[in-house]
Design an enzyme around this catalytic site. Structure first.
Site, PDB file in Angstrom:
ATOM      1  N   ARG A  26       0.809  -1.217   0.000  1.00  0.00           N
ATOM      2  CA  ARG A  26       0.000   0.000   0.000  1.00  0.00           C
ATOM      3  C   ARG A  26       0.846   1.272   0.000  1.00  0.00           C
ATOM      4  O   ARG A  26       0.414   2.299   0.510  1.00  0.00           O
ATOM      5  CB  ARG A  26      -0.967   0.027   1.187  1.00  0.00           C
ATOM      6  CG  ARG A  26      -2.061  -1.027   1.113  1.00  0.00           C
ATOM      7  CD  ARG A  26      -3.080  -0.647   0.064  1.00  0.00           C
ATOM      8  NE  ARG A  26      -4.117  -1.639  -0.086  1.00  0.00           N
ATOM      9  CZ  ARG A  26      -5.271  -1.607   0.590  1.00  0.00           C
ATOM     10  NH1 ARG A  26      -5.500  -0.645   1.426  1.00  0.00           N
ATOM     11  NH2 ARG A  26      -6.161  -2.527   0.364  1.00  0.00           N
ATOM     12  N   ARG A  30      -2.956   5.912  -0.475  1.00  0.00           N
ATOM     13  CA  ARG A  30      -3.624   6.777   0.478  1.00  0.00           C
ATOM     14  C   ARG A  30      -2.789   7.718   1.313  1.00  0.00           C
ATOM     15  O   ARG A  30      -3.242   8.809   1.625  1.00  0.00           O
ATOM     16  CB  ARG A  30      -4.488   5.911   1.394  1.00  0.00           C
ATOM     17  CG  ARG A  30      -5.518   5.160   0.586  1.00  0.00           C
ATOM     18  CD  ARG A  30      -6.412   4.348   1.427  1.00  0.00           C
ATOM     19  NE  ARG A  30      -5.735   3.189   1.961  1.00  0.00           N
ATOM     20  CZ  ARG A  30      -6.335   2.326   2.768  1.00  0.00           C
ATOM     21  NH1 ARG A  30      -7.574   2.523   3.138  1.00  0.00           N
ATOM     22  NH2 ARG A  30      -5.683   1.281   3.204  1.00  0.00           N
ATOM     23  N   ARG A  39      -6.332  11.952  -7.446  1.00  0.00           N
ATOM     24  CA  ARG A  39      -7.541  11.140  -7.412  1.00  0.00           C
ATOM     25  C   ARG A  39      -8.841  11.945  -7.329  1.00  0.00           C
ATOM     26  O   ARG A  39      -9.927  11.387  -7.498  1.00  0.00           O
ATOM     27  CB  ARG A  39      -7.477  10.161  -6.225  1.00  0.00           C
ATOM     28  CG  ARG A  39      -6.814   8.821  -6.497  1.00  0.00           C
ATOM     29  CD  ARG A  39      -7.647   7.925  -7.389  1.00  0.00           C
ATOM     30  NE  ARG A  39      -9.037   7.903  -6.984  1.00  0.00           N
ATOM     31  CZ  ARG A  39      -9.534   7.258  -5.941  1.00  0.00           C
ATOM     32  NH1 ARG A  39      -8.743   6.511  -5.222  1.00  0.00           N
ATOM     33  NH2 ARG A  39     -10.807   7.333  -5.616  1.00  0.00           N
ATOM     34  N   ASP A  75      -6.187  -2.931  -8.057  1.00  0.00           N
ATOM     35  CA  ASP A  75      -6.857  -3.518  -6.897  1.00  0.00           C
ATOM     36  C   ASP A  75      -7.154  -4.984  -7.181  1.00  0.00           C
ATOM     37  O   ASP A  75      -7.279  -5.379  -8.344  1.00  0.00           O
ATOM     38  CB  ASP A  75      -8.151  -2.780  -6.541  1.00  0.00           C
ATOM     39  CG  ASP A  75      -8.591  -3.135  -5.115  1.00  0.00           C
ATOM     40  OD1 ASP A  75      -8.088  -2.511  -4.173  1.00  0.00           O
ATOM     41  OD2 ASP A  75      -9.396  -4.068  -4.957  1.00  0.00           O
ATOM     42  N   TYR A 153     -14.874 -11.402  -0.082  1.00  0.00           N
ATOM     43  CA  TYR A 153     -15.706 -10.242  -0.450  1.00  0.00           C
ATOM     44  C   TYR A 153     -16.908 -10.655  -1.292  1.00  0.00           C
ATOM     45  O   TYR A 153     -18.019 -10.163  -1.108  1.00  0.00           O
ATOM     46  CB  TYR A 153     -14.881  -9.229  -1.246  1.00  0.00           C
ATOM     47  CG  TYR A 153     -13.841  -8.517  -0.429  1.00  0.00           C
ATOM     48  CD1 TYR A 153     -14.205  -7.505   0.463  1.00  0.00           C
ATOM     49  CD2 TYR A 153     -12.495  -8.829  -0.533  1.00  0.00           C
ATOM     50  CE1 TYR A 153     -13.260  -6.837   1.226  1.00  0.00           C
ATOM     51  CE2 TYR A 153     -11.533  -8.171   0.226  1.00  0.00           C
ATOM     52  CZ  TYR A 153     -11.924  -7.181   1.096  1.00  0.00           C
ATOM     53  OH  TYR A 153     -10.993  -6.531   1.856  1.00  0.00           O
TER      54      TYR A 153
HETATM   55  O1  CP3 Z   1      -0.011  -1.598  -2.542  1.00  0.00           O
HETATM   56  C1  CP3 Z   1      -0.263  -0.642  -3.294  1.00  0.00           C
HETATM   57  O2  CP3 Z   1      -0.032   0.498  -2.962  1.00  0.00           O
HETATM   58  C2  CP3 Z   1      -0.775  -0.915  -4.693  1.00  0.00           C
HETATM   59  C3  CP3 Z   1      -2.151  -0.874  -4.895  1.00  0.00           C
HETATM   60  C4  CP3 Z   1      -3.112  -1.757  -4.146  1.00  0.00           C
HETATM   61  C5  CP3 Z   1      -4.400  -1.293  -3.791  1.00  0.00           C
HETATM   62  N1  CP3 Z   1      -5.097  -2.349  -3.296  1.00  0.00           N
HETATM   63  C6  CP3 Z   1      -4.868   0.074  -3.995  1.00  0.00           C
HETATM   64  C7  CP3 Z   1      -6.000   0.556  -3.180  1.00  0.00           C
HETATM   65  C8  CP3 Z   1      -3.026  -3.103  -3.787  1.00  0.00           C
HETATM   66  C9  CP3 Z   1      -1.843  -4.043  -3.890  1.00  0.00           C
HETATM   67  C10 CP3 Z   1      -4.299  -3.461  -3.251  1.00  0.00           C
HETATM   68  C11 CP3 Z   1      -4.645  -4.824  -2.822  1.00  0.00           C
HETATM   69  C12 CP3 Z   1      -5.873  -5.033  -2.042  1.00  0.00           C
HETATM   70  N2  CP3 Z   1      -7.116  -4.497  -2.237  1.00  0.00           N
HETATM   71  C13 CP3 Z   1      -5.967  -5.957  -0.969  1.00  0.00           C
HETATM   72  C14 CP3 Z   1      -4.843  -6.818  -0.490  1.00  0.00           C
HETATM   73  C15 CP3 Z   1      -3.874  -6.006   0.289  1.00  0.00           C
HETATM   74  C16 CP3 Z   1      -4.255  -5.706   1.695  1.00  0.00           C
HETATM   75  O3  CP3 Z   1      -4.137  -4.536   2.064  1.00  0.00           O
HETATM   76  O4  CP3 Z   1      -4.626  -6.634   2.429  1.00  0.00           O
HETATM   77  C17 CP3 Z   1      -7.282  -5.916  -0.494  1.00  0.00           C
HETATM   78  C18 CP3 Z   1      -7.830  -6.713   0.665  1.00  0.00           C
HETATM   79  C19 CP3 Z   1      -8.018  -5.002  -1.302  1.00  0.00           C
HETATM   80  C20 CP3 Z   1      -9.448  -4.623  -1.209  1.00  0.00           C
HETATM   81  C21 CP3 Z   1      -9.569  -3.186  -0.850  1.00  0.00           C
HETATM   82  N3  CP3 Z   1      -9.419  -2.154  -1.754  1.00  0.00           N
HETATM   83  C22 CP3 Z   1      -9.723  -2.602   0.432  1.00  0.00           C
HETATM   84  C23 CP3 Z   1      -9.924  -3.366   1.724  1.00  0.00           C
HETATM   85  C24 CP3 Z   1      -9.676  -1.209   0.271  1.00  0.00           C
HETATM   86  C25 CP3 Z   1      -9.710  -0.150   1.348  1.00  0.00           C
HETATM   87  C26 CP3 Z   1     -10.976   0.610   1.448  1.00  0.00           C
HETATM   88  C27 CP3 Z   1     -10.708   1.866   2.261  1.00  0.00           C
HETATM   89  O5  CP3 Z   1     -10.805   2.941   1.688  1.00  0.00           O
HETATM   90  O6  CP3 Z   1     -10.396   1.742   3.456  1.00  0.00           O
HETATM   91  C28 CP3 Z   1      -9.487  -0.955  -1.098  1.00  0.00           C
HETATM   92  C29 CP3 Z   1      -9.368   0.359  -1.725  1.00  0.00           C
HETATM   93  C30 CP3 Z   1      -7.986   0.720  -2.170  1.00  0.00           C
HETATM   94  N4  CP3 Z   1      -7.152  -0.101  -2.886  1.00  0.00           N
HETATM   95  C31 CP3 Z   1      -7.354   1.971  -1.995  1.00  0.00           C
HETATM   96  C32 CP3 Z   1      -6.117   1.880  -2.633  1.00  0.00           C
HETATM   97  C33 CP3 Z   1      -5.085   2.956  -2.803  1.00  0.00           C
HETATM   98  C34 CP3 Z   1      -7.956   3.164  -1.291  1.00  0.00           C
HETATM   99  C35 CP3 Z   1      -8.951   3.769  -2.214  1.00  0.00           C
HETATM  100  C36 CP3 Z   1      -8.940   5.265  -2.235  1.00  0.00           C
HETATM  101  O7  CP3 Z   1      -7.874   5.893  -2.189  1.00  0.00           O
HETATM  102  O8  CP3 Z   1     -10.050   5.799  -2.390  1.00  0.00           O
END
Ligand code: CP3
Length: 351
Positions: A26, A30, A39, A75, A153
């Site tokens: 991550r 964020r 974004r 994602d 999910y």
């Molecule tokens: O690692 C990185 O920076 C690369 C990008 C990446 C994202 N998601 C971007 C993202 C990666 C590798 C993921 C994987 C992902 N997505 C996982 C496995 C990794 C982990 O953290 O366990 C999971 C479970 C997801 C599903 C998911 N997508 C979740 C739980 C969330 C968070 C929701 C929140 O806002 O709390 C996302 C959204 C997400 N994926 C964001 C990002 C940058 C945030 C979205 C935003 O900025 O609006």
């Protein structure tokens, strides 16, 4: 310097580089103000499918922190969107599906989609832009969700704490479970293959929620599908999960994983004692410590590096993702620290 000599790729090949490679799960996203600026006005999944935007967001943390790898900005649910499944990512919540997949007929409906039909053009274009910019100094890590974490999910319809519905399906209707997980493995494999074909040097399989499973269920209902997700991908595989200590050895996927990611609960030397000498470990800075005073963080990072020296090679990372409120300057400082500490030769580290 050829890309294969990059510290991350050497570590994955089992060669201990002079300094420990470091990247952060991550890291793209964020916590970075430049990410939030980019974004504004674009939904998460639309950003993932806009190649120049996805490429720029992938590169931001590499420029800012000088990490040893980029992680592709996308994602785990992107390939499902490409398969035509109705999914959105709700800010602050996570992936939400319009139609949860809970019954045998739901499974029939979704598995009727041919994973080979996914149009991965935008993914490949974004990866090509990133790889061209990173050049031969910094490798790009591609990734996908493991079948169980995706199912956690999809079966529920959104985020859940204990993933009860997905775990129940394994026992109430194992035939449907295996068809669904097998299909999810193919979808993730298609996503990985696209990233690899466009130039990603390594891939990480995220099974973030596997820790909710018993070792017996992990072995019987999950591990074979995770192995299928990386089958035929000709790149080193990093396999990561949270809370997988009770079945850590299984996370090696029978030797297919070049590295196993360890969360913050298990000291790396103890993980190595379970995993054995022929796999690299990745981890495991506690994300909760990132808001502590710097001397506390520094002592913790040095301790993680010291324990990681028990492995054939170590990739420094967090035990899970960067929390959104993290001060990015702290991440930069951790990279500087990691790069200032010389690793011990493997023979000495093993003593
Ligand atoms: O690692 C990185 O920076 C690369 C990008 C990446 C994202 N998601 C971007 C993202 C990666 C590798 C993921 C994987 C992902 N997505 C996982 C496995 C990794 C982990 O953290 O366990 C999971 C479970 C997801 C599903 C998911 N997508 C979740 C739980 C969330 C968070 C929701 C929140 O806002 O709390 C996302 C959204 C997400 N994926 C964001 C990002 C940058 C945030 C979205 C935003 O900025 O609006």
């Amino acid at each position: 310097m050829p890309l294969n000599d990059a510290p991350l790729l050497r570590a994955l090949a089992g060669i201990r580089p002079e300094t420990t490679p470091v990247w952060f799960m991550r890291q793209a996203g964020r916590s970075l103000p430049e990410y939030r600026d980019l974004r504004v006005g674009t939904r998460m999944l639309d950003a993932c499918l806009t190649p120049d935007l996805a490429a720029e967001i992938t590169l931001q943390p590499v420029r800012r922190h000088s990490v040893d790898a980029g992680i592709f900005f996308s994602d785990i649910v992107v390939p499902l969107r490409l398969a035509g499944v109705e999914v959105e990512i709700e800010p602050g919540r996570g992936p939400v599906f319009a139609e949860p997949v809970r019954t045998a007929s739901d499974v029939d409906r979704i598995t009727a989609i041919d994973p080979a039909s996914l149009d991965t053009t935008q993914i490949e274009e974004a990866v090509r832009l990133v790889v061209a910019e990173l050049g031969d100094r910094t490798p790009l890590i591609g990734f996908a969700g493991a079948p169980f974490t995706l199912a956690a999910y999809l079966v529920e319809g959104g985020p859940s704490k204990e993933h009860l519905r997905a775990r129940a399906m394994m026992h109430t209707d194992p035939e449907s479970w295996n068809r669904l997980a097998g299909w999810l493995a193919e979808v993730s494999r298609t996503f990985l293959a696209a990233q690899r074909a466009a130039g990603a040097s390594a891939v990480q399989l995220f099974d973030s929620w596997a820790g909710s499973l018993s070792p017996a269920d992990y072995r019987a209902f999950v591990a074979p599908h995770s192995a299928a997700a990386v089958d035929g991908i000709d790149a080193p595989v990093i396999h990561f999960g949270v809370g997988t200590g009770p079945f850590l050895g299984d996370m090696r996927l029978g030797g297919r994983a070049a590295a196993v990611g360890v969360d913050w609960r298990l000291p790396l030397d103890e993980a190595v004692a379970v995993l054995g000498p022929d796999v690299t470990v990745q981890g495991n800075i506690d994300p909760a410590l990132l808001t502590a005073p710097w001397p506390v963080i520094e002592a913790h990072v040095r301790e993680v590096l010291r324990r990681g020296a028990a492995a054939r090679a170590h990739i420094l990372n967090l035990g899970h993702g960067v929390p959104p409120e993290t001060d990015p300057a702290v991440l930069t400082r951790i990279v500087e620290l990691a790069h200032s500490v010389r690793t011990e030769p493997a023979a000495e580290a093993a003593r």
